[in-house]
Write a protein that holds these residues in place. Sequence first.
Motif, PDB file in Angstrom:
ATOM      1  N   ALA A 152       7.036  -2.446   3.151  1.00 17.06           N
ATOM      2  CA  ALA A 152       6.237  -3.660   3.028  1.00 17.06           C
ATOM      3  C   ALA A 152       5.651  -4.046   4.378  1.00 17.06           C
ATOM      4  O   ALA A 152       4.489  -4.434   4.478  1.00 17.06           O
ATOM      5  N   TYR A 153       6.443  -3.898   5.431  1.00 16.75           N
ATOM      6  CA  TYR A 153       5.942  -4.230   6.763  1.00 16.75           C
ATOM      7  C   TYR A 153       4.833  -3.263   7.167  1.00 16.75           C
ATOM      8  O   TYR A 153       3.782  -3.667   7.650  1.00 16.75           O
ATOM      9  N   PHE A 154       5.077  -1.967   6.920  1.00 18.93           N
ATOM     10  CA  PHE A 154       4.091  -0.966   7.311  1.00 18.93           C
ATOM     11  C   PHE A 154       2.762  -1.165   6.593  1.00 18.93           C
ATOM     12  O   PHE A 154       1.689  -1.168   7.186  1.00 18.93           O
ATOM     13  N   GLN A 201       3.001  -1.955  -5.279  1.00 18.96           N
ATOM     14  CA  GLN A 201       2.067  -3.060  -5.063  1.00 18.96           C
ATOM     15  C   GLN A 201       1.604  -3.117  -3.623  1.00 18.96           C
ATOM     16  O   GLN A 201       0.419  -3.354  -3.352  1.00 18.96           O
ATOM     17  N   GLN A 202       2.531  -2.891  -2.700  1.00 17.07           N
ATOM     18  CA  GLN A 202       2.167  -2.903  -1.281  1.00 17.07           C
ATOM     19  C   GLN A 202       1.215  -1.756  -0.955  1.00 17.07           C
ATOM     20  O   GLN A 202       0.263  -1.925  -0.189  1.00 17.07           O
ATOM     21  N   LEU A 203       1.456  -0.595  -1.532  1.00 20.33           N
ATOM     22  CA  LEU A 203       0.569   0.546  -1.311  1.00 20.33           C
ATOM     23  C   LEU A 203      -0.822   0.270  -1.864  1.00 20.33           C
ATOM     24  O   LEU A 203      -1.836   0.531  -1.206  1.00 20.33           O
ATOM     25  N   GLN A 204      -0.892  -0.265  -3.063  1.00 15.38           N
ATOM     26  CA  GLN A 204      -2.184  -0.581  -3.672  1.00 15.38           C
ATOM     27  C   GLN A 204      -2.941  -1.624  -2.858  1.00 15.38           C
ATOM     28  O   GLN A 204      -4.159  -1.515  -2.663  1.00 15.38           O
ATOM     29  N   GLN A 205      -2.223  -2.634  -2.354  1.00 19.70           N
ATOM     30  CA  GLN A 205      -2.866  -3.662  -1.544  1.00 19.70           C
ATOM     31  C   GLN A 205      -3.373  -3.077  -0.229  1.00 19.70           C
ATOM     32  O   GLN A 205      -4.462  -3.442   0.242  1.00 19.70           O
ATOM     33  N   ALA A 206      -2.595  -2.171   0.358  1.00 16.46           N
ATOM     34  CA  ALA A 206      -3.022  -1.553   1.615  1.00 16.46           C
ATOM     35  C   ALA A 206      -4.279  -0.726   1.414  1.00 16.46           C
ATOM     36  O   ALA A 206      -5.172  -0.716   2.272  1.00 16.46           O
ATOM     37  N   ILE A 207      -4.384  -0.033   0.286  1.00 13.68           N
ATOM     38  CA  ILE A 207      -5.580   0.754  -0.009  1.00 13.68           C
ATOM     39  C   ILE A 207      -6.783  -0.164  -0.207  1.00 13.68           C
ATOM     40  O   ILE A 207      -7.885   0.117   0.269  1.00 13.68           O
ATOM     41  N   ARG A 208      -6.575  -1.283  -0.901  1.00 10.21           N
ATOM     42  CA  ARG A 208      -7.675  -2.249  -1.067  1.00 10.21           C
ATOM     43  C   ARG A 208      -8.109  -2.799   0.287  1.00 10.21           C
ATOM     44  O   ARG A 208      -9.306  -2.942   0.557  1.00 10.21           O
TER      45      ARG A 208
END
Length: 330
Positions: free
Chosen positions: A159-161, A70-77
């Motif tokens: 998550a922080y990154f 989820q964190q990766l997907q949010q970062a891409i968005r």
Amino acid sequence: MARAIELIERDIAVLQEAIRAIASELHNAYTSYLTILGQALRKQLILASYHLCTQGYPEKFLSLSLNQRQQLQQAIRNLGGQTSELLLTFIQGESDEEDEEDGENEEEVLDEGDEEDVDEIGIYSSVGDDEDEEDVNENDIGASSRGEDELGEADKIVAYFLAESSALPVINVPLKNFTPDASNPMELAKWQQNLENLVQQALKNVSHDANLLLQKAHVLPKKLPKPILEAAAAVSEASAEVMPGPPNLLNLVVEIENEQNAEESGLTRIMAINLRLGEIEFADTKLASSRRQIRNILVQLNKLGREYRKKQRERSVAEAEAAWRASWFE
């Protein structure tokens, strides 16, 4: 002869007025184009990331926890949204001096923005000042096979990154925008070409940053052959054809050498994100239509530009003839 010069100057004034109208039309067309491009870019970035995670490296993606995914997907968005906003700044000129100064300050950071430098600017600063990169890697995203405590710590790190992904030196562009003389077709042509270069550089940067996010999440291999990726991306950009396979992805087979044992070297398939303007336009009918509108306007601008240069030449000849007669004496 003076009358002839005056008539020529009147013709030039009429042409300049027409060129200013074309300049306004071109500016509006690019504003619409960049707005649509930003929306299409976000979609294509997500789609390319989806293909890479599910078809290119499914095992790596499955090894992530739900929170990490989820964190990766949010970062891409977030990355797509930031780039979309950046595109619109290209058309705004340099009216805001403070923004320009901020951009120059960010450029100093960008000049050092490769994979190694990302760690140096403090992405993992919450882990502790005394820990080096190797210590961080021992507790990072790839800890899914360890105990629950270690996995929880890895979740905190990733998550922080990813939450701080906006701090990546990614979406600033070293090229400079400028405000042209709207009555000068040569300056307008230079402005238009510079704008296209800015867009291409933004696509290159967001592709690099998306790959960096996926690499830090341990989806992409830790050691990507950067020179090979850059060379393949350059060949891909130079080609006007739509590449086979999923759009906006590089799919390569390269030989990776084992530094400790040369006999263990072998061929490895590598997939990486490479956003291409042609493929983004091909996938979006509105964007393709907006591009055609820009091309039509440029045809009109080129025609007026030829007439403008012709009139300037006529004026120079008339002025030179008048100067000759004015200085001639028997």
